[in-house]
Design a protein around this motif. Structure first.
Motif, PDB file in Angstrom:
ATOM      1  N   ALA A 108      12.646  -1.482 -61.364  1.00 36.92           N
ATOM      2  CA  ALA A 108      12.063  -1.078 -60.076  1.00 36.92           C
ATOM      3  C   ALA A 108      12.859  -1.616 -58.889  1.00 36.92           C
ATOM      4  CB  ALA A 108      10.613  -1.548 -59.989  1.00 36.92           C
ATOM      5  N   GLN A 109      13.595  -2.701 -59.062  1.00 37.10           N
ATOM      6  CA  GLN A 109      14.382  -3.285 -57.974  1.00 37.10           C
ATOM      7  C   GLN A 109      15.762  -2.639 -57.823  1.00 37.10           C
ATOM      8  OE1 GLN A 109      12.919  -5.242 -60.459  1.00 37.10           O
ATOM      9  NE2 GLN A 109      11.137  -5.696 -59.198  1.00 37.10           N
ATOM     10  N   ASP A 110      16.153  -1.819 -58.771  1.00 34.00           N
ATOM     11  CA  ASP A 110      17.473  -1.195 -58.762  1.00 34.00           C
ATOM     12  C   ASP A 110      17.460   0.132 -57.992  1.00 34.00           C
ATOM     13  OD1 ASP A 110      18.650  -3.247 -60.270  1.00 34.00           O
ATOM     14  OD2 ASP A 110      17.981  -2.349 -62.150  1.00 34.00           O
ATOM     15  N   PRO A 111      18.644   0.662 -57.676  1.00 32.68           N
ATOM     16  CA  PRO A 111      18.725   1.902 -56.887  1.00 32.68           C
ATOM     17  C   PRO A 111      18.095   3.136 -57.534  1.00 32.68           C
ATOM     18  CG  PRO A 111      20.869   0.816 -56.974  1.00 32.68           C
ATOM     19  CD  PRO A 111      19.956   0.078 -57.914  1.00 32.68           C
ATOM     20  N   ALA A 112      18.108   3.227 -58.863  1.00 27.30           N
ATOM     21  CA  ALA A 112      17.575   4.414 -59.553  1.00 27.30           C
ATOM     22  C   ALA A 112      16.706   3.975 -60.729  1.00 27.30           C
ATOM     23  CB  ALA A 112      18.710   5.318 -60.023  1.00 27.30           C
ATOM     24  N   PRO A 113      15.495   3.474 -60.446  1.00 32.18           N
ATOM     25  CA  PRO A 113      14.631   2.968 -61.514  1.00 32.18           C
ATOM     26  C   PRO A 113      14.393   4.001 -62.615  1.00 32.18           C
ATOM     27  CG  PRO A 113      13.700   2.465 -59.369  1.00 32.18           C
ATOM     28  CD  PRO A 113      14.873   3.379 -59.137  1.00 32.18           C
ATOM     29  N   GLY A 114      14.477   3.530 -63.872  1.00 32.04           N
ATOM     30  CA  GLY A 114      14.240   4.401 -65.012  1.00 32.04           C
ATOM     31  C   GLY A 114      15.487   5.092 -65.532  1.00 32.04           C
ATOM     32  N   ASN A 163      24.642  -2.315 -58.859  1.00 29.69           N
ATOM     33  CA  ASN A 163      25.423  -2.452 -57.623  1.00 29.69           C
ATOM     34  C   ASN A 163      26.779  -3.115 -57.860  1.00 29.69           C
ATOM     35  OD1 ASN A 163      23.485  -1.343 -55.724  1.00 29.69           O
ATOM     36  ND2 ASN A 163      22.240  -3.105 -56.282  1.00 29.69           N
ATOM     37  N   ARG A 164      27.027  -3.544 -59.071  1.00 29.93           N
ATOM     38  CA  ARG A 164      28.325  -4.120 -59.452  1.00 29.93           C
ATOM     39  C   ARG A 164      29.396  -3.023 -59.510  1.00 29.93           C
ATOM     40  NH1 ARG A 164      30.138  -8.611 -63.180  1.00 29.93           N
ATOM     41  NH2 ARG A 164      31.984  -7.836 -64.230  1.00 29.93           N
ATOM     42  N   TYR A 165      28.956  -1.784 -59.777  1.00 32.11           N
ATOM     43  CA  TYR A 165      29.871  -0.688 -60.065  1.00 32.11           C
ATOM     44  C   TYR A 165      29.933   0.335 -58.924  1.00 32.11           C
ATOM     45  CZ  TYR A 165      28.984  -3.015 -64.426  1.00 32.11           C
ATOM     46  OH  TYR A 165      28.848  -3.984 -65.375  1.00 32.11           O
ATOM     47  N   VAL A 166      30.982   1.142 -58.930  1.00 25.72           N
ATOM     48  CA  VAL A 166      31.167   2.166 -57.907  1.00 25.72           C
ATOM     49  C   VAL A 166      30.168   3.295 -58.148  1.00 25.72           C
ATOM     50  CG1 VAL A 166      32.844   3.696 -56.815  1.00 25.72           C
ATOM     51  CG2 VAL A 166      33.617   1.528 -57.804  1.00 25.72           C
ATOM     52  N   ASP A 167      29.468   3.690 -57.103  1.00 22.97           N
ATOM     53  CA  ASP A 167      28.424   4.718 -57.189  1.00 22.97           C
ATOM     54  C   ASP A 167      29.039   6.110 -57.090  1.00 22.97           C
ATOM     55  OD1 ASP A 167      26.292   6.504 -56.750  1.00 22.97           O
ATOM     56  OD2 ASP A 167      25.166   5.053 -55.563  1.00 22.97           O
ATOM     57  N   SER A 168      28.960   6.865 -58.172  1.00 16.32           N
ATOM     58  CA  SER A 168      29.560   8.197 -58.250  1.00 16.32           C
ATOM     59  C   SER A 168      28.987   9.178 -57.230  1.00 16.32           C
ATOM     60  CB  SER A 168      29.369   8.766 -59.665  1.00 16.32           C
ATOM     61  OG  SER A 168      29.960  10.019 -59.777  1.00 16.32           O
TER      62      SER A 168
END
Length: 119
Positions: A16-22, A41-46
C-alpha cells in the motif's frame, strides 16, 4: 523481481505504501542503490522515463546512464533517452513505455510496437 533476486524466487508485490499497490515490481539494471532492493523507487519507472535496453554483448562502449537519441523515422519524432536496462542477448530494440508514447508507437509491454522505423 523476486525475494531472492533469482528467477526461482517469489515475485515481490508492491504494498500500500508503494507507487502501484498489488502490482509486481520490475527492476532495471540502472538502479538507485541507496534504496532497498524490494523498493520499486530503486528502479527506473518505464511509464515516466524514456529509456532503452541494450544487450550486454552489443557493445562495450555503452555504459548504464548514457544518453541516446531515438528516432521514429515514420513520423520523424525524436526522443532523448537513457540507457537504463540490459536487454536479452538475442534482441535489440527494447524501450520503455514512456519512450513508445513519446514516439507515438504502441507502448503495450506484451506486444510492443513496430521497431522497423525506429533507430
Amino acid at each position: 523481481m523476486t525475494n531472492t533476486g533469482k528467477k526461482d524466487g517469489t515475485p515481490i508485490v508492491q504494498t500500500a505504501q508503494d507507487p502501484a499497490p498489488g502490482y509486481y515490481s520490475s527492476p532495471t539494471s540502472l538502479a538507485d542503490k541507496t534504496k532497498k532492493i524490494q523498493d520499486p523507487n530503486r528502479y527506473v519507472d518505464s511509464q515516466e522515463i524514456p529509456y532503452i535496453a541494450i544487450p550486454s554483448k552489443f557493445s562495450t562502449q555503452f555504459k548504464l546512464g548514457d544518453i541516446a537519441l531515438v528516432v521514429n523515422k515514420k513520423n520523424n519524432l525524436k526522443c532523448y533517452t537513457i540507457f537504463a536496462d540490459v536487454g536479452p542477448s538475442n534482441k535489440i530494440g527494447e524501450g520503455s513505455i514512456n519512450l513508445a508514447k513519446e514516439l507515438q508507437i504502441s507502448g503495450n509491454p506484451k506486444t510492443g510496437g513496430p521497431v522497423a522505423d525506429v533507430v
